[in-house]
Design a protein around this motif. Sequence first.
Motif, PDB file in Angstrom:
ATOM      1  N   ARG A   1       6.466 -29.091   9.699  1.00 47.29           N
ATOM      2  CA  ARG A   1       5.971 -28.093   8.350  1.00 47.29           C
ATOM      3  C   ARG A   1       5.090 -26.631   8.367  1.00 47.29           C
ATOM      4  O   ARG A   1       4.815 -26.496  10.403  1.00 47.29           O
ATOM      5  CB  ARG A   1       4.554 -29.451   7.654  1.00 47.29           C
ATOM      6  CG  ARG A   1       6.080 -30.306   7.147  1.00 47.29           C
ATOM      7  CD  ARG A   1       4.214 -31.211   6.437  1.00 47.29           C
ATOM      8  NE  ARG A   1       5.406 -32.234   5.832  1.00 47.29           N
ATOM      9  CZ  ARG A   1       5.922 -33.700   5.937  1.00 47.29           C
ATOM     10  NH1 ARG A   1       5.659 -33.886   7.271  1.00 47.29           N
ATOM     11  NH2 ARG A   1       6.312 -34.779   4.975  1.00 47.29           N
TER      12      ARG A   1
ATOM     13  N   THR B   1       7.030 -14.858  -2.099  1.00 49.15           N
ATOM     14  CA  THR B   1       7.075 -15.809  -2.077  1.00 49.15           C
ATOM     15  C   THR B   1       7.864 -16.444  -0.171  1.00 49.15           C
ATOM     16  O   THR B   1       7.845 -16.481   0.117  1.00 49.15           O
ATOM     17  CB  THR B   1       7.643 -16.827  -3.298  1.00 49.15           C
ATOM     18  OG1 THR B   1       6.521 -16.360  -3.394  1.00 49.15           O
ATOM     19  CG2 THR B   1       6.525 -18.283  -2.508  1.00 49.15           C
TER      20      THR B   1
ATOM     21  N   ALA C   1       9.400 -24.955  -0.122  1.00 50.43           N
ATOM     22  CA  ALA C   1       8.311 -24.692   0.484  1.00 50.43           C
ATOM     23  C   ALA C   1       8.074 -25.264  -1.661  1.00 50.43           C
ATOM     24  O   ALA C   1       8.073 -25.403  -2.543  1.00 50.43           O
ATOM     25  CB  ALA C   1       8.660 -23.864   0.124  1.00 50.43           C
TER      26      ALA C   1
ATOM     27  N   THR D   1       6.016 -25.049   3.862  1.00 53.04           N
ATOM     28  CA  THR D   1       7.370 -25.354   4.050  1.00 53.04           C
ATOM     29  C   THR D   1       7.986 -26.255   4.752  1.00 53.04           C
ATOM     30  O   THR D   1       6.797 -26.422   5.714  1.00 53.04           O
ATOM     31  CB  THR D   1       7.751 -23.698   4.450  1.00 53.04           C
ATOM     32  OG1 THR D   1       7.591 -23.184   3.701  1.00 53.04           O
ATOM     33  CG2 THR D   1       9.467 -23.594   4.622  1.00 53.04           C
ATOM     34  N   GLU D   2       8.435 -27.136   4.312  1.00 53.61           N
ATOM     35  CA  GLU D   2       9.631 -27.937   4.925  1.00 53.61           C
ATOM     36  C   GLU D   2      10.341 -28.043   5.925  1.00 53.61           C
ATOM     37  O   GLU D   2      11.564 -27.505   5.246  1.00 53.61           O
ATOM     38  CB  GLU D   2       8.390 -29.530   4.453  1.00 53.61           C
ATOM     39  CG  GLU D   2       7.805 -30.027   3.801  1.00 53.61           C
ATOM     40  CD  GLU D   2       7.765 -31.389   2.505  1.00 53.61           C
ATOM     41  OE1 GLU D   2       6.922 -31.942   3.199  1.00 53.61           O
ATOM     42  OE2 GLU D   2       8.300 -31.095   1.781  1.00 53.61           O
ATOM     43  N   PHE D   3      10.577 -28.177   7.162  1.00 47.83           N
ATOM     44  CA  PHE D   3      11.585 -27.616   7.497  1.00 47.83           C
ATOM     45  C   PHE D   3      12.846 -29.150   8.374  1.00 47.83           C
ATOM     46  O   PHE D   3      12.134 -30.092   8.635  1.00 47.83           O
ATOM     47  CB  PHE D   3      11.268 -26.915   8.804  1.00 47.83           C
ATOM     48  CG  PHE D   3      11.029 -26.028   8.238  1.00 47.83           C
ATOM     49  CD1 PHE D   3      11.978 -24.679   8.148  1.00 47.83           C
ATOM     50  CD2 PHE D   3       9.810 -25.637   8.882  1.00 47.83           C
ATOM     51  CE1 PHE D   3      10.976 -23.970   7.733  1.00 47.83           C
ATOM     52  CE2 PHE D   3       8.850 -24.246   8.247  1.00 47.83           C
ATOM     53  CZ  PHE D   3       9.681 -23.312   8.106  1.00 47.83           C
TER      54      PHE D   3
ATOM     55  N   ALA E   1       6.933 -18.099   7.956  1.00 50.11           N
ATOM     56  CA  ALA E   1       7.108 -19.759   8.640  1.00 50.11           C
ATOM     57  C   ALA E   1       8.164 -20.049   9.248  1.00 50.11           C
ATOM     58  O   ALA E   1       8.307 -20.963  10.068  1.00 50.11           O
ATOM     59  CB  ALA E   1       7.017 -21.060   7.175  1.00 50.11           C
TER      60      ALA E   1
ATOM     61  N   ALA F   1       8.077 -17.443   3.152  1.00 54.61           N
ATOM     62  CA  ALA F   1       9.194 -18.699   3.909  1.00 54.61           C
ATOM     63  C   ALA F   1       9.867 -18.285   5.338  1.00 54.61           C
ATOM     64  O   ALA F   1      10.274 -18.996   6.229  1.00 54.61           O
ATOM     65  CB  ALA F   1       9.975 -18.975   2.747  1.00 54.61           C
TER      66      ALA F   1
ATOM     67  N   PHE G   1      15.040 -25.788   4.067  1.00 55.64           N
ATOM     68  CA  PHE G   1      13.607 -25.693   3.551  1.00 55.64           C
ATOM     69  C   PHE G   1      13.428 -26.131   3.056  1.00 55.64           C
ATOM     70  O   PHE G   1      14.449 -25.417   1.614  1.00 55.64           O
ATOM     71  CB  PHE G   1      13.042 -24.736   4.670  1.00 55.64           C
ATOM     72  CG  PHE G   1      13.632 -23.467   4.092  1.00 55.64           C
ATOM     73  CD1 PHE G   1      13.063 -22.916   3.139  1.00 55.64           C
ATOM     74  CD2 PHE G   1      14.042 -22.464   5.046  1.00 55.64           C
ATOM     75  CE1 PHE G   1      13.383 -21.861   2.151  1.00 55.64           C
ATOM     76  CE2 PHE G   1      14.438 -21.302   4.105  1.00 55.64           C
ATOM     77  CZ  PHE G   1      14.561 -20.963   3.203  1.00 55.64           C
TER      78      PHE G   1
ATOM     79  N   ILE H   1       0.399 -21.411   0.543  1.00 53.28           N
ATOM     80  CA  ILE H   1       2.283 -22.202   0.150  1.00 53.28           C
ATOM     81  C   ILE H   1       2.669 -22.828   1.967  1.00 53.28           C
ATOM     82  O   ILE H   1       2.571 -22.847   2.706  1.00 53.28           O
ATOM     83  CB  ILE H   1       3.107 -20.807   0.834  1.00 53.28           C
ATOM     84  CG1 ILE H   1       2.965 -19.844  -0.563  1.00 53.28           C
ATOM     85  CG2 ILE H   1       4.715 -21.208   0.572  1.00 53.28           C
ATOM     86  CD1 ILE H   1       3.828 -19.172  -0.604  1.00 53.28           C
TER      87      ILE H   1
ATOM     88  N   GLY I   1      16.758 -24.468   0.574  1.00 48.10           N
ATOM     89  CA  GLY I   1      16.385 -23.126   1.467  1.00 48.10           C
ATOM     90  C   GLY I   1      17.938 -23.604   2.444  1.00 48.10           C
ATOM     91  O   GLY I   1      17.623 -24.381   3.274  1.00 48.10           O
TER      92      GLY I   1
END
Length: 283
Positions: free
Chosen positions: A169, A213, A265, A252-254, A220, A217, A263, A250, A278
């Motif tokens: 994250r 946005t 967000a 962001t999870e990966f 990130a 990302a 990903f 924001i 994503g």
Amino acid sequence: MNLEKVLSRKFEAIEHPLVARDCMLYALGIGIGEAPHDPAQLQFAYEDGLKVFPSMVNVISHPGGWVKDPALEIDWVRLLHGEQAFEMHQPLEVGKTYVGSFRVTRVVDKGPGKGVMLYQEKQLHEQDTQRLVSTVTSTYVLRGDGGSGGTTNEAPAPHPIPERPADARCSIPTLGRAALLYRLSGDYNPIHADPALARKAGFEQPILHGLCTLGVATRAVLQTWCDNDPARLRSLRLRFSSPVYPGETIVTEFWRDGSTISFVARVAERDVVVLNNGRADIA
């Protein structure tokens, strides 16, 4: 929407000299510089050895608000920006001039009352060498134009997000003035600046640009997976799910599968997904 006129529309090639000031302004607009002594951020915000942040390909040589042409009969007031993607063939370089060529690639008609998906492509070439630098694609959702006809009934499937727990994250706060700063890179839509017009459009306050946005990302991705080296980012694509309000954080999870990074967000304050489906491909 007049499908025949949309498909036959010709776009002039757009030259865009890439100057250092514009590159630094774009970087500041997506929040770079919050840690002004960090070399990873300074590389995009200081003219000595300046690098161009890769997602800037989305905003240069842009054809503008062509959908507003009355001859096209598009209900542009109800338009939404649904998807965005870019592929890097070569890095952008300060001091070079790029030429953007633009075309509509497909139109998917979902039927009366269901809207139209309009797909567009921009190719950026170096003016001097004619080398292809980037391919940028975007999807507009024309909510008021369903039943106008299309070129196909098949829309590309979105990138699937793995169902397992996230591998990493990254949390990046946005500034309260982020939209006012980002709009100086070329998108002057008043819903990003004027509170009264934003409320009229159905928002509590001015919203952050979707492409801003996307830029966050992209930050990130570089920070988490590329050691902040922009040359390692090959491509990125996503869907816009919900707007961000300036000042929100924001997260962001990966999910990583080899060189493919999936990903999603969301904003921490409201726990709302703002970017979905994503995918980034890295070296």
